[in-house]
Write a protein that holds these residues in place. Structure first.
Motif, PDB file in Angstrom:
ATOM      1  N   VAL A  29       0.906  -1.059   0.037  1.00 30.37           N
ATOM      2  CA  VAL A  29       0.107  -0.034  -0.068  1.00 30.37           C
ATOM      3  C   VAL A  29       0.832   1.302   0.041  1.00 30.37           C
ATOM      4  O   VAL A  29       1.862   1.478   0.835  1.00 30.37           O
ATOM      5  CB  VAL A  29      -0.955  -0.049   1.318  1.00 30.37           C
ATOM      6  CG1 VAL A  29      -1.710   1.182   1.203  1.00 30.37           C
ATOM      7  CG2 VAL A  29      -1.880  -1.355   1.265  1.00 30.37           C
TER       8      VAL A  29
ATOM      9  N   ASN B 196     -10.402  -0.928   1.429  1.00 29.53           N
ATOM     10  CA  ASN B 196      -9.416  -0.231   0.847  1.00 29.53           C
ATOM     11  C   ASN B 196      -8.971   0.873   1.837  1.00 29.53           C
ATOM     12  O   ASN B 196      -8.040   1.294   2.020  1.00 29.53           O
ATOM     13  CB  ASN B 196      -9.708   0.424  -0.230  1.00 29.53           C
ATOM     14  CG  ASN B 196      -9.890  -0.379  -1.478  1.00 29.53           C
ATOM     15  OD1 ASN B 196      -9.226  -1.526  -1.612  1.00 29.53           O
ATOM     16  ND2 ASN B 196     -10.679  -0.286  -2.615  1.00 29.53           N
TER      17      ASN B 196
ATOM     18  N   THR C  24      -5.405   1.415   3.590  1.00 28.84           N
ATOM     19  CA  THR C  24      -4.674   2.701   3.770  1.00 28.84           C
ATOM     20  C   THR C  24      -4.541   3.295   4.981  1.00 28.84           C
ATOM     21  O   THR C  24      -3.483   3.878   5.504  1.00 28.84           O
ATOM     22  CB  THR C  24      -5.620   3.698   2.857  1.00 28.84           C
ATOM     23  OG1 THR C  24      -5.545   3.129   1.459  1.00 28.84           O
ATOM     24  CG2 THR C  24      -4.833   4.884   2.530  1.00 28.84           C
TER      25      THR C  24
END
Length: 228
Positions: A155, A206, A210
Motif C-alpha cells: 500500500v 481499501n 490505507t
C-alpha cells in the motif's frame, strides 16, 4: 473483542483518568478512542470526554525520549501503550460517535449498529471495522498483511501525510473517514441489522488498508524521533 460499551465501564472523569503511572494495573479502557461527536439530524450532543486516546498519545510521545527524565519503567509502559494507540486512532470508528433521533444517547462508535457482511454473520459495525484492521487467526495471517505479497507493504503511503505526527489530526482524519465510509449506505442509525453491499465492503477494505499502512509509517517516524 472489547466494544466501546466495555470501555465506558471505566470512569473517564475520575481522578485516575489521565494519570500516566507505569504499570498501575488500571484498565484505562477509554484511552482506546477519541469520540468526535456529531449529529446529522440535530440531536443534542453531550460534553466530550475529558480524557481520550489523542490526549494520552501526546503525553506518551513526550515521555518516550530519554531526555524527558521519565523512568525507564514509565517509558516502557508508554511505549507498549503507544504501539496500540496509534493503530486505534487510525481506525475510523475509534474517532466518532453519532447521535440521532434513533440513537439519542449515541451509537458508541458503531457498536449500536448491526451489519451483515458477505460472510453471513450479524456483527456490530464497530467490530466489523476492527476486524478489517486485525483479528488474525494465525501468525501467518498477520505477517502476510504486513509484507509485500499483497499485504500492507504494497500500500502506497502519501509521503506528506506520513509526516503528520499530531494525534489530534490522526483522529480528525479517522472521523472524516467514518462519516464518508463507515457510515455510508446501506448503514443506517438504529439496531436493525443491514446487509452490506459489495461496494461498501470493497471501500471499507481499501480504507482500512490505507489507514493501517499510514499508521505504521507514522508510528515508525514517532519512534525514530523519540528513541534516537
Amino acid at each position: 473483542m472489547k466494544t466501546k460499551s466495555d470501555y465506558r465501564e471505566d470512569h473517564v472523569s475520575d481522578a485516575t483518568a489521565g494519570q500516566n503511572v507505569a504499570y498501575d494495573k488500571l484498565k484505562h479502557s477509554y484511552w482506546h478512542y477519541k469520540d468526535i461527536l456529531f449529529s446529522p439530524d440535530g440531536t443534542s450532543l453531550p460534553a466530550p470526554d475529558p480524557v481520550d486516546a489523542a490526549k494520552m498519545a501526546k503525553i506518551m510521545i513526550a515521555t518516550l525520549p530519554a531526555a524527558s527524565g521519565a523512568s525507564d519503567q514509565l517509558r516502557s509502559y508508554d511505549l507498549v501503550w503507544l504501539l496500540h494507540l496509534v493503530g486505534d486512532l487510525h481506525q475510523p470508528l475509534h474517532a466518532i460517535a453519532r447521535y440521532t433521533a434513533e440513537l439519542p444517547h449515541g451509537d458508541r462508535g458503531g457498536n449500536a449498529e448491526m451489519v451483515v457482511p458477505a460472510t453471513g454473520e450479524t456483527i456490530a459495525l464497530h467490530a466489523y471495522w476492527d476486524r478489517l484492521f486485525g483479528g488474525y487467526s494465525s501468525v501467518f495471517g498477520a505477517i502476510f498483511d504486513a509484507d509485500d505479497r499483497g499485504g500492507l507493504g504494497s500500500v502506497a503511503v502519501d509521503p506528506d501525510a506520513e509526516k503528520v505526527l499530531d494525534p489530534d489530526r490522526w483522529a480528525q482524519e479517522s472521523f472524516e473517514a467514518a462519516k464518508s465510509f463507515a457510515y455510508a449506505q446501506p448503514v443506517a442509525p438504529g439496531p436493525a441489522a443491514v446487509q452490506l453491499t459489495r461496494d461498501y465492503e470493497t471501500n471499507a477494505r481499501n480504507v482500512a488498508r490505507t489507514r493501517a499502512a499510514l499508521a505504521a509509517a507514522r508510528l515508525a517516524r514517532v519512534l525514530d524521533t523519540a528513541l534516537h
